[in-house]
Write a protein that holds these residues in place. Structure first.
Motif: not given
Length: 856
Positions: A158-174, A180-186
């Motif tokens: 959400r903090q990157g919504a104004d700058s049109a940027s996406a964020v991501s991170t690695f997590v442990d899944m099973d 996991v990549a995320a971006a605010a809908l704009s």
């Protein structure tokens, strides 16, 4: 033990021969050349290690580049979807699953084409409103699917919504890493999209790196066997790279050019060393041959003396380093020797024990030691278990090994086995007792019961078995945790034991199942009094972690010899009686009777037949017409399942639906009813609806939304013409989960009716909170309907309530003209019952619909 009389200082060295100098020189040269060979080998190993290290560093760079490239590609991909005006409009301002999934704007292609196993949309309140998992539309939450909170990543997006940027991170899944990549809908630059003042919703893509994906990614970037980091020995052999935390890492197999160098050069070096060694050995052998002959006699004598001294020293070291202590007694069994380990092991003084009789220190439960020694000491491997008191006053146990010395007494060793004996006793105890409660377990109960049955109980003095099962115990574990459940079980065990005599038995044979074996009860009244005491005792409140917990118990009773004389049969009959007690409403007891077993067998046979009925198309569907009271027009019909049993004929649902719900057969049975009802209703005129009853089991584990959608798609029935009837138990089991499923069903366009309204204590609150379209008045109110009776007022109130909430009100069980007239007077919307029409098959309902459409 006596000294053997060998003085090590007296052992002289062998005399030097004339060839000793030549032999020493040859050995010196050999040592020098050997040092050169070792130096060369060490240099080769160092060079090989350096080459391997450089290759590993290069492969690590390639592995990091592969994962970073995939992460950059995922961020770019999610930005293309998130900063899109249509996505903002259809997944933030509103949640349009038809646009997103059915039209495949953010649907299954993200999984099939791009490999994203999870696609989620989280609204401004951090609630998951759209989920696609493995290409399928699901109703799971992001946190529930990943088993972790992603609040920090969502906030960064959400903090990157104004700058049109996406964020991501690695997590442990099973056990495997997942990006996991995320971006605010704009809305982006689209001027036609309405802007929302709320925080933006967040789009998330989840890509799990399974073995195939990691291997493919590694091959693309020249990394051999890129995989999830292993545990154990392999974890330290191959290089690893941590992604999110220490538990999420990848490994690969780097090239090892240094190993190839060693394989090529070291064998050559070894061969050269071997040739030189053989030459040195041959020369040394020839030069020492004469010296060996000359010094043989002197060396033999020196070696014998040295071996004798070493043997005595070795015996002394072993005797004192061993955990055993060594002893000797004379013919009168007085101690004459004790090793130094005696004091360390026993804590007793050697000086005070020497000269004392053996019986004063050790004792045996078998017989006096003096008697046992005379009868057993001559045998090979004579061993006796003895007891003694240690220096600190503790009772200890030792194992005594004995060997007779001809005419001089006895000697042997003693091993302290106190811990071993206690461990055996503990194992013996645990093999017959429950580890949690300390009660007898099934094995001990079986032995106790067999012993009591061997005493041959009589009708005047029977043996009574009580099978006790706790009611309402599962919520204790679910709400307060298993530690609280264990505490309740311990206290229940104490209460049950407190209700019995010392010679009776209480056993725990399962999670919350107990068995009581009681003798000496002369009458049935005594047994019932005991059952009442047990239930009253268990019903007293339990105070667990500042909570007041209430449970109850159901009891099944079997008696020997009246019911059975074998332990297995007695236990089985008590379980059958317990089942009857639970069927009778729980918190009660039942004595075993012969017809109970017959009912159990019949029920199991009916269950087996029902499985075949679903597979062999023995089910039939009838329809109960439903009419509008104003004008008596046909509004629809309720689907009612019947079973055409090969031997018993046509069976009603009250005989087999409860069995289906208990055994899980309700899901395939309900699926058949749903598809058949939709297929039949698809041929009916527009405006005529079909109603299908749902079980609470389907809400818990039936993938209900997907099944309803599949039935509508396959049959082509308009969703507005399908009504799903559900009872209040659906909301009682899991209100929050039921609400989510009902909202998803409403999104399909179907109607929802509350069945049997008026029989639950909280139906009004459910009508206000859940998206119902109508309610059906239970037939118990309609059956007592008169023009001025109390039920008339109740129905009038229900009709008024439905009208106030904009719900359609339907009355069930209308069987007389007076009931029909009274319902019309209170302006009830619809009615069904035998007065209007009996249930009919699909062909008959089709004819009725044709007659209704053509009154002439």
């Amino acid at each position: 033990m006596e000294n053997l009389g060998v003085d090590p200082s007296s052992v002289t060295r062998p005399r030097s021969s004339n060839l000793s100098l030549a032999r020493a020189s040859l050995l010196g040269c050999s040592a020098l050349l050997l040092s050169i060979f070792l130096l060369v080998a060490m240099l080769l190993v160092f060079i090989a290690h350096d080459q391997n290290h450089e290759a590993e560093a290069h492969s690590r760079f390639d592995a990091e580049n592969a994962l970073q490239s995939f992460e950059r590609l995922s961020r770019k991909t999610i930005k293309d979807y998130a900063f899109w005006g249509d996505a903002y409009q259809h997944l933030h301002l509103t949640v349009d699953t038809d646009w997103a999934f059915v039209r495949q704007n953010l649907g299954p292609t993200l999984f099939s084409d791009l490999g994203y196993q999870g696609v989620f949309v989280v609204d401004p309140t951090d609630r998951t409103v759209y989920s696609v998992v493995y290409g399928q539309l699901r109703t799971v939450t992001l946190q529930g699917w990943l088993n972790r909170s992603m609040s920090a990543l969502i906030a960064q997006a959400r903090q990157g919504a104004d700058s049109a940027s996406a964020v991501s991170t690695f997590v442990d899944m099973d056990g495997a890493p997942a990006l996991v990549a995320a971006a605010a809908l704009s809305p982006g630059t689209d001027p036609d999209v309405q802007r929302d003042q709320r925080p933006p919703s967040v789009l998330l893509f989840v890509a799990r790196f399974d073995p195939a994906r990691l291997a493919t990614l590694g091959r693309d970037y020249g990394v051999d066997q890129l995989r999830v980091a292993a545990t154990g020995a392999e974890a330290t052999v191959f290089p690893r790279m941590t992604l999110a935390d220490d538990a999420v890492a990848v490994q690969w197999t780097p090239e090892r050019p240094g190993d190839r160098l060693l394989v090529l050069v070291l064998p050559l070096l070894a061969c050269a060393g071997l040739v030189f060694g053989l030459m040195s050995w041959f020369i040394l052998r020839r030069t020492t041959a004469a010296a060996r002959v000359m010094d043989a006699n002197h060396a033999s004598l020196a070696a014998s003396r040295s071996a004798l001294a070493a043997s005595e020293e070795r015996f002394r070291d072993v005797a004192e380093a061993s955990s055993d202590w060594i002893w000797e007694v004379d013919e009168q069994l007085h101690f004459t020797y004790l090793s130094e380990r005696f004091e360390v092991v026993t804590g007793l003084s050697r000086e005070r024990c020497l000269g004392r009789p053996l019986d004063e220190i050790l004792s045996s439960e078998q017989s006096a030691l003096s008697t046992w020694f005379k009868g057993h000491a001559r045998r090979a491997n004579a061993v006796l278990q003895c007891n003694y008191q240690s220096g600190d006053g503790q009772a200890r146990v030792c194992r005594l090994s004995v060997r007779e010395m001809e005419g001089r007494g006895y000697r042997g060793t003693a091993t302290d086995i106190t811990e071993e004996v206690e461990a055996r006793r503990r194992i013996e105890y645990l093999s017959h007792h429950d580890a949690l409660t300390g009660l007898a377990n099934r094995t001990r109960m079986q032995e106790f019961l067999d012993g009591k049955l061997k005493a041959t109980p009589t009708l005047e003095a029977p043996l009574v078995m009580l099978s006790v099962d706790l009611d309402r115990f599962k919520p204790v574990n679910d709400l307060l945790g298993h530690a609280a459940g264990d505490q309740v079980l311990n206290e229940v065990s104490q209460r049950l034991a407190g209700c019995l005599r010392d010679d009776d038995l209480v056993a725990r044979i399962g999670g919350d199942e107990f068995v009581l074996v009681v003798a000496g009860m002369a009458s049935q009244q005594e047994v019932e009094n005991l059952c009442r005491r047990l239930i009253d005792c268990i019903e007293l409140p339990f105070y667990i972690a500042e909570h007041e917990v209430f449970i109850s118990a159901s009891i099944g009773i079997a008696m020997a010899p009246a019911d059975a004389t074998l332990a297995e049969e007695l236990l089985r009959y008590a379980d059958i009686a317990l089942y009857e007690a639970k069927e009778a409403g729980r918190n009660t007891w039942r004595f075993y009777a012969g017809d109970m077993n017959a009912r159990i067998v019949e029920r199991r046979q009916l269950e087996s037949d029902l499985r075949l009925a679903i597979k062999q198309d023995q089910l039939r569907l009838h329809f109960q017409p439903r009419y509008r009271l104003q004008g008596k027009q046909l509004a629809g019909a309720e689907a009612l399942v019947r079973w055409q049993h090969p031997q018993r004929g046509l069976l009603g649902p009250e005989l087999f639906i409860p069995i289906a719900e208990e055994t899980g057969l309700i899901l395939p049975l309900s699926n058949w009813v749903l598809h058949t009802a939709c297929r039949v209703a698809a041929s009916w005129p527009d405006g005529v609806v079909v109603s299908v009853n749902l079980s609470s089991t389907e809400f818990q584990r039936g993938h209900l939304v997907a099944r309803v959608k599949a039935a509508l798609t396959e049959t082509g029935l308009d969703p507005a013409r399908l009504e799903l009837e559900l009872t209040e138990s659906v909301m009682l089991d899991d209100a929050e989960g039921a609400l989510g499923i009902m909202q998803s069903l409403k999104a399909l366009g179907v109607r929802l009716l509350m069945d049997d309204f008026g029989t639950g204590y909280s139906s009004l609150s459910y009508l206000r909170s859940f998206p119902f379209d109508g309610l059906k008045i239970d037939r118990s109110f309609v059956g007592g309907l008169t023009a001025s009776g109390g039920d008339h007022s109740i129905i009038q109130a229900i009709v008024g309530l439905g009208r106030a909430l904009s719900l359609t009100v339907t009355a069930e069980g209308v069987e007389t003209h007076d009931q029909f007239s009274a319902l019309r007077d209170v302006q009830c919307d619809e009615a069904q019952g035998f007065y209007l029409s009996e249930p009919m098959d699909a062909q008959a309902i089709a004819q009725l619909l044709r007659r209704s459409a053509d009154p002439s």
